[in-house]
Scaffold this active site. Sequence first.
Site, PDB file in Angstrom:
ATOM      1  N   ASN A  60       0.085  17.527   7.431  1.00 51.13           N
ATOM      2  CA  ASN A  60      -0.352  16.933   8.697  1.00 51.13           C
ATOM      3  C   ASN A  60       0.756  16.008   9.202  1.00 51.13           C
ATOM      4  O   ASN A  60       0.991  14.951   8.627  1.00 51.13           O
ATOM      5  CB  ASN A  60      -1.658  16.166   8.435  1.00 51.13           C
ATOM      6  N   CYS A  76      -2.918  11.453  16.082  1.00 51.72           N
ATOM      7  CA  CYS A  76      -2.655  12.904  16.012  1.00 51.72           C
ATOM      8  C   CYS A  76      -2.864  13.610  17.352  1.00 51.72           C
ATOM      9  O   CYS A  76      -2.483  14.772  17.511  1.00 51.72           O
ATOM     10  CB  CYS A  76      -3.520  13.544  14.944  1.00 51.72           C
ATOM     11  N   HIS A 118      -4.207  20.959  16.037  1.00 52.28           N
ATOM     12  CA  HIS A 118      -3.596  19.936  15.184  1.00 52.28           C
ATOM     13  C   HIS A 118      -3.734  20.413  13.736  1.00 52.28           C
ATOM     14  O   HIS A 118      -4.825  20.818  13.307  1.00 52.28           O
ATOM     15  CB  HIS A 118      -4.304  18.602  15.396  1.00 52.28           C
TER      16      HIS A 118
HETATM   17  N1  COA Z   1      -6.260  15.285  -5.974  1.00 51.49           N
HETATM   18  C1  COA Z   1      -7.287  15.426  -6.851  1.00 51.49           C
HETATM   19  N2  COA Z   1      -8.498  14.867  -6.656  1.00 51.49           N
HETATM   20  C2  COA Z   1      -8.669  14.149  -5.541  1.00 51.49           C
HETATM   21  C3  COA Z   1      -7.648  13.962  -4.603  1.00 51.49           C
HETATM   22  C4  COA Z   1      -6.406  14.564  -4.851  1.00 51.49           C
HETATM   23  N3  COA Z   1      -5.359  14.455  -4.015  1.00 51.49           N
HETATM   24  N4  COA Z   1      -8.114  13.198  -3.585  1.00 51.49           N
HETATM   25  C5  COA Z   1      -9.396  12.908  -3.888  1.00 51.49           C
HETATM   26  N5  COA Z   1      -9.724  13.491  -5.060  1.00 51.49           N
HETATM   27  C6  COA Z   1     -10.991  13.450  -5.753  1.00 51.49           C
HETATM   28  C7  COA Z   1     -11.858  12.297  -5.338  1.00 51.49           C
HETATM   29  O1  COA Z   1     -11.521  11.126  -6.054  1.00 51.49           O
HETATM   30  C8  COA Z   1     -13.240  12.809  -5.717  1.00 51.49           C
HETATM   31  O2  COA Z   1     -13.397  12.662  -7.099  1.00 51.49           O
HETATM   32  P1  COA Z   1     -14.828  12.211  -7.699  1.00 51.49           P
HETATM   33  O3  COA Z   1     -15.782  13.303  -7.281  1.00 51.49           O
HETATM   34  O4  COA Z   1     -14.572  12.142  -9.152  1.00 51.49           O
HETATM   35  O5  COA Z   1     -15.141  10.915  -7.042  1.00 51.49           O
HETATM   36  C9  COA Z   1     -13.142  14.299  -5.436  1.00 51.49           C
HETATM   37  O6  COA Z   1     -11.737  14.609  -5.408  1.00 51.49           O
HETATM   38  C10 COA Z   1     -13.759  14.705  -4.114  1.00 51.49           C
HETATM   39  O7  COA Z   1     -13.276  13.826  -3.136  1.00 51.49           O
HETATM   40  P2  COA Z   1     -13.753  13.941  -1.676  1.00 51.49           P
HETATM   41  O8  COA Z   1     -13.182  12.824  -0.867  1.00 51.49           O
HETATM   42  O9  COA Z   1     -15.248  14.151  -1.657  1.00 51.49           O
HETATM   43  O10 COA Z   1     -13.056  15.307  -1.252  1.00 51.49           O
HETATM   44  P3  COA Z   1     -13.256  16.134   0.036  1.00 51.49           P
HETATM   45  O11 COA Z   1     -13.792  17.467  -0.316  1.00 51.49           O
HETATM   46  O12 COA Z   1     -13.949  15.374   1.129  1.00 51.49           O
HETATM   47  O13 COA Z   1     -11.756  16.337   0.512  1.00 51.49           O
HETATM   48  C11 COA Z   1     -10.141  15.496   2.078  1.00 51.49           C
HETATM   49  C12 COA Z   1     -10.969  15.197   0.836  1.00 51.49           C
HETATM   50  C13 COA Z   1      -9.319  14.273   2.400  1.00 51.49           C
HETATM   51  C14 COA Z   1      -9.235  16.680   1.789  1.00 51.49           C
HETATM   52  C15 COA Z   1     -11.121  15.848   3.217  1.00 51.49           C
HETATM   53  O14 COA Z   1     -12.125  14.877   3.321  1.00 51.49           O
HETATM   54  C16 COA Z   1     -10.402  15.948   4.529  1.00 51.49           C
HETATM   55  O15 COA Z   1      -9.571  16.806   4.712  1.00 51.49           O
HETATM   56  N6  COA Z   1     -10.755  15.108   5.509  1.00 51.49           N
HETATM   57  C17 COA Z   1     -10.101  15.113   6.797  1.00 51.49           C
HETATM   58  C18 COA Z   1      -8.799  14.369   6.669  1.00 51.49           C
HETATM   59  C19 COA Z   1      -7.884  14.598   7.836  1.00 51.49           C
HETATM   60  O16 COA Z   1      -7.689  15.705   8.233  1.00 51.49           O
HETATM   61  N7  COA Z   1      -7.337  13.505   8.322  1.00 51.49           N
HETATM   62  C20 COA Z   1      -6.417  13.497   9.374  1.00 51.49           C
HETATM   63  C21 COA Z   1      -7.110  13.764  10.642  1.00 51.49           C
HETATM   64  S1  COA Z   1      -6.046  13.561  11.958  1.00 51.49           S
END
Ligand code: COA
Length: 327
Positions: A281, A112, A251
Site C-alpha cells: 500500500n 490514500c 487504491h
Molecule cells: N503477522 C502475523 N500475525 C499478525 C500480523 C502479522 N503481520 N498482524 C497481526 N497479526 C495477528 C494479530 O495479532 C492477531 O493475532 P491474535 O488472534 O493472536 O490476537 C491475528 O493476526 C488476527 O489479527 P487481525 O487484526 O484480526 O487480522 P485481520 O484478519 O483483521 O487482518 C489486516 C489484519 C490489517 C490485514 C486487515 O485488518 C486489513 O487489511 N485492514 C485494512 C487495512 C488497510 O488496508 N489500511 C489502509 C487503508 S488506506
Amino acid sequence: MNNVKIIGTGSYAPDRIIKNIDLSKIVDTNDEWISTRTGIKERRITEGENTSFLSTKAALQAIKNADIDPLDIDLIVVGTASPDSFIPSTACLVQAEIGAENATCFDISAACTGFVYALNIGTQFIKTGQCKTALVIGAEVLSKIVDWSDRSTCVLFGDGAGAAILQKSEDNGILSIYTGSDGRNAAKLLGCSAVPVNNPFINTINEQNSLVTMSGKDIFRFGTKIVPKCIEEVLKNQDCKVQDIKYIVPHQANMRIIDSAAKRLDIDSNKFYINLDKYGNTSAASIPIALDEMNKDGLLKKGDKIILVGFGGGLTFGSALIEWMIN
Ligand code: COA
C-alpha cells in the site's frame, strides 16, 4: 467550462525490494500470513530518497510521456501524507527540480485518496479556466512514518510516486468525479500525529510520536463498503454502467477488500487492475503508479472508460470516471 484530459503519466519506486520474508526478520510475521490476509508479496523501500525525489522522478516521466515543456505547467498539486517538510511543500520542491517556473504549487492531505483529490483539484482549475496544464502527483515515503515494531501495520505499506499531466482539451476525458470525507473518530481509526503542541508559555509537554496507527478491522470494513459506493456514485447520471468500464484502478490496500467490492458490485475481480503484490500500500501513490503501469503496458486504448477509486485516512474517499484519450 473547459474540457480536461490526461495527456501523460509517470511513476517511480525505489530500487530496494523488501519481501515478506525480510519483514519476518524484524517482526513476528511470515509470508503466509501477509499474503493470505492482504495479497502483498513485496514492497519498495527508500534508502534515503525523500518524497520530493520520488515525485520528481515520476513527474519527469509524465512530462516526457505527455511531450510537453515544464514551462507549460501552470499548476502542481501533490497528494501526500509523508512530505519532506511542513514548509516548503513537496510541490514547490518538485517545481524547482523540474523547472516549472510558471506553476502555482501546493500539497494536499487526503492520505490514500490524495491522488483522486489532486486530480479533482487539477480538473476544476482547468475547467474554470484558472490554468491549462496541471501536474498532479501522489507520492509517499511511508517507511519514515511506519512503526517498524508494529506487525499489524508495518507489513502493509511501501514507498513510491505516480504522476499525471492534465490539459485543457476539445475532448472530455474526465467524465465525472465523486469525493467525500468522514472526520468522525478519524484519528483513532487511522492516524499519524505531527509535532506536539509545545511553547514556552504552557506547562504541559505533550508526549507523542509521529508514527502510523490503525484499527485494521475498522478500516477493512470501511474499505469494503466505500469502494462499491464510490464506483456507484461516480457512474450516477452517466450514460455508462459498471459493465462498460474496461478497468477499475483501485487504491492498492488489500486484495480481500477488492474481492469483496467486486462481489458487491457483481463484477469479475479481473476488472480491477492489481499491483499491490509488488508495491504494498503506497497510499496516495498507489493509483497513479497503477495507472502509469497500465499506460506503459499498452492496456489502455483511446476511448476506454476506466474508474479510479481511492479511500483512506481522514477518512477520505473518492472516484473518477475517465475516458482514456491517449492514442
Ligand atoms: N503477522 C502475523 N500475525 C499478525 C500480523 C502479522 N503481520 N498482524 C497481526 N497479526 C495477528 C494479530 O495479532 C492477531 O493475532 P491474535 O488472534 O493472536 O490476537 C491475528 O493476526 C488476527 O489479527 P487481525 O487484526 O484480526 O487480522 P485481520 O484478519 O483483521 O487482518 C489486516 C489484519 C490489517 C490485514 C486487515 O485488518 C486489513 O487489511 N485492514 C485494512 C487495512 C488497510 O488496508 N489500511 C489502509 C487503508 S488506506
